[in-house]
Design an enzyme around this catalytic site. Structure first.
Site, PDB file in Angstrom:
ATOM      1  N   VAL A  11     134.223  53.603 -54.841  1.00  0.00           N
ATOM      2  CA  VAL A  11     135.396  52.754 -54.590  1.00  0.00           C
ATOM      3  C   VAL A  11     135.023  51.277 -54.649  1.00  0.00           C
ATOM      4  O   VAL A  11     135.730  50.465 -55.252  1.00  0.00           O
ATOM      5  CB  VAL A  11     136.034  53.103 -53.231  1.00  0.00           C
ATOM      6  N   HIS A 217     147.782  67.224 -52.928  1.00  0.00           N
ATOM      7  CA  HIS A 217     147.050  67.559 -54.153  1.00  0.00           C
ATOM      8  C   HIS A 217     146.268  68.869 -53.963  1.00  0.00           C
ATOM      9  O   HIS A 217     146.241  69.728 -54.853  1.00  0.00           O
ATOM     10  CB  HIS A 217     146.096  66.427 -54.525  1.00  0.00           C
ATOM     11  N   TYR A 257     162.500  68.763 -51.721  1.00  0.00           N
ATOM     12  CA  TYR A 257     161.795  69.675 -50.813  1.00  0.00           C
ATOM     13  C   TYR A 257     160.481  69.103 -50.285  1.00  0.00           C
ATOM     14  O   TYR A 257     159.619  69.849 -49.824  1.00  0.00           O
ATOM     15  CB  TYR A 257     161.499  71.027 -51.491  1.00  0.00           C
ATOM     16  N   ARG A 259     160.362  66.299 -48.076  1.00  0.00           N
ATOM     17  CA  ARG A 259     160.546  65.478 -46.882  1.00  0.00           C
ATOM     18  C   ARG A 259     160.653  66.381 -45.650  1.00  0.00           C
ATOM     19  O   ARG A 259     161.260  67.447 -45.715  1.00  0.00           O
ATOM     20  CB  ARG A 259     161.787  64.602 -47.030  1.00  0.00           C
ATOM     21  N   GLY A 265     165.335  78.860 -45.606  1.00  0.00           N
ATOM     22  CA  GLY A 265     166.026  80.130 -45.413  1.00  0.00           C
ATOM     23  C   GLY A 265     166.842  80.444 -46.644  1.00  0.00           C
ATOM     24  O   GLY A 265     166.547  79.970 -47.739  1.00  0.00           O
ATOM     25  N   CYS A 268     167.208  83.446 -51.273  1.00  0.00           N
ATOM     26  CA  CYS A 268     166.186  83.484 -52.327  1.00  0.00           C
ATOM     27  C   CYS A 268     164.759  83.320 -51.815  1.00  0.00           C
ATOM     28  O   CYS A 268     163.908  84.186 -52.039  1.00  0.00           O
ATOM     29  CB  CYS A 268     166.478  82.399 -53.367  1.00  0.00           C
ATOM     30  N   LYS A 271     163.005  86.184 -49.444  1.00  0.00           N
ATOM     31  CA  LYS A 271     162.844  87.496 -50.085  1.00  0.00           C
ATOM     32  C   LYS A 271     161.921  87.420 -51.295  1.00  0.00           C
ATOM     33  O   LYS A 271     161.138  88.345 -51.548  1.00  0.00           O
ATOM     34  CB  LYS A 271     164.202  88.073 -50.494  1.00  0.00           C
TER      35      LYS A 271
END
Length: 436
Positions: A11, A217, A257, A259, A265, A268, A271
């Protein structure tokens, strides 16, 4: 500017090379004599595309020096960058020995002198580390007060080996943590004209960003490999399936999807996860990460129930029962699970979900909710006003205005918000955010 960089590993060297390209004067400080000798000749102590050429050019221009003596480091410096490693400790935490050594060196050099460079910490640190350990150490060693006589900012790096120069010069974002407004101004001047979005956060939040990025990642790689193992067991080329997956930038490779909020539930996700795990079991394929997803999701639901019960409410109001807004689908809805658990604990419920109409429910949707909540029609109310008698209101759908929430809290009702209603201060009395 004149910038001293402590730690000439990956770095530190990449940062030095790129800052030299932009015309700055660099002094590299490292206890390893071989690194200092390389830099003193304009050579790179690390192998990274593009770095050697930038260091050579900076050396020829007389703007690159290196030393093993930290006492030389701050004379005339505008900034001191700390780029030493924070390796894994034996207990799994981070080893701060190198960082603390450098901070002591900087503090002792500052004590009694006139130099006041900005201190920039780039070493990866767990949230709270800088405020709880690094700044107090700097203040003890220097005799200066951080935020008043000296500034220390946290500046996480996002450099990937093999593309470090490109990542430095064209970053996806620039993140700085400062606990005094304006503390990072001198640092951000280095990136003027860069074009990347700049995020000025608290120091602890900036520390967290680095871990949030890196662990995602790691998660992505593990997900792809576990799904690849299942695909292979089914006789499929996982590369082709992944190509199609990655083509979806609306949902898959996107902010969707990602945050913090309620558990998942619906008809979809639960299951399909169970079905794939069953297929993997039949194929004798181990999926350690995916096997724990449902367990983690259950934990989210249980945590909300515990938080509600901790307030010992006699009556709880719920905004939203379907698994998401705008539908009456309650199959595997986490809110049905929460409602059932609260009833089991003797808590009275009032539920407002205008889309859910018991007389119109059909099929498995009707069967599942009737099994969990046998007298659903008695729990539902027609207006948000009907929730005013509750001791606590749980917000499951983002369908309530901030002013309504404030009215409830001012009336003495506690509100637990799982969806993040816009315009609310997390410090509002009697208001609790799920993770904020």
């Amino acid at each position: 500017m004149k910038i001293s960089i402590f730690g000439m590993g990956y770095v530190g060297v990449v940062s030095a090379a790129c800052l030299l390209r932009d015309g700055h004067e660099i002094l590299g400080i490292d206890p390893v004599g071989a690194k200092v000798a390389d830099l003193g000749r304009g050579c790179s102590p690390v192998q990274e595309p593009g770095v050697a050429e930038l260091l050579t050019a900076g050396h020829r221009a007389g703007r690159l020096r290196a030393t093993t003596d930290p006492q030389e480091s701050l004379t005339g410096s505008d900034m001191a960058w700390i780029c030493v490693g924070t390796p894994c400790a034996s207990d799994g935490g981070i080893d701060l020995a190198a960082v603390e050594t450098v901070v002591r060196q900087i503090g002792r050099t500052l004590r009694g002198g006139a130099e006041r460079p900005s201190i920039v910490l780039r070493s990866t640190c767990l949230p709270g580390t800088t405020n709880e350990r690094i700044i107090p150490l700097l203040e003890r060693e220097s005799g200066l007060t951080a935020g008043r006589e000296i500034d220390l900012v946290f500046h996480p790096e996002f450099l990937r080996e093999g593309t470090g120069v490109e990542d430095f010069l064209n970053p996806p974002k620039t993140v700085v943590g400062e606990d005094r407004p304006g503390a990072a101004d001198r640092l951000l001047a280095l990136y003027h004209g860069c074009g990347a979005p700049v995020f000025r956060l608290s120091i602890a939040a900036a520390e967290m960003v680095k871990y949030w990025d890196n662990l995602f990642h790691a998660l992505k790689i593990t997900f792809a490999n576990e799904m690849g193992a299942v695909a292979k067991s089914a006789g499929l080329d996982a590369r082709r399936v992944a190509e199609v997956f990655c083509a979806d930038t609306r949902l898959n490779i996107s902010p969707k999807y990602l945050r913090p909020g309620p558990a998942f539930g619906g008809s979809c996700l639960p299951k399909d996860l169970r079905a794939l795990l069953r297929l993997a079991a039949l194929k004798s394929v181990r999926l350690p990460m995916l096997e724990r997803v449902l367990e983690s999701n259950e934990g989210q639901i249980e945590q909300i129930v515990r938080r509600i019960l901790a307030h010992q409410p006699k009556m709880v109001g719920m905004v939203g029962l379907a698994f998401k807004t705008g539908t009456d689908d309650m199959r595997e809805s986490p809110y049905v699970r929460i409602a059932k658990a609260l009833i089991g604990e003797g808590v009275k419920l009032r539920i407002h979900d205008p889309v859910v109409q018991p007389q119109r429910l059909i099929g498995s949707n009707k069967e599942q909710v009737q099994q969990a909540l046998r007298h659903l029609e008695e729990l539902l109310v027609g207006s948000l006003d009907d929730l005013a008698g509750a001791d606590l209101i749980l917000l499951n759908h983002p369908t309530v205005a901030a002013q309504r929430v404030l009215d409830w809290t001012r009336a003495g009702i506690r509100v637990l918000d799982t969806v993040g209603i816009a315009g609310l201060d997390p410090q509002t009395p009697r208001y609790e955010g799920l993770y904020w």
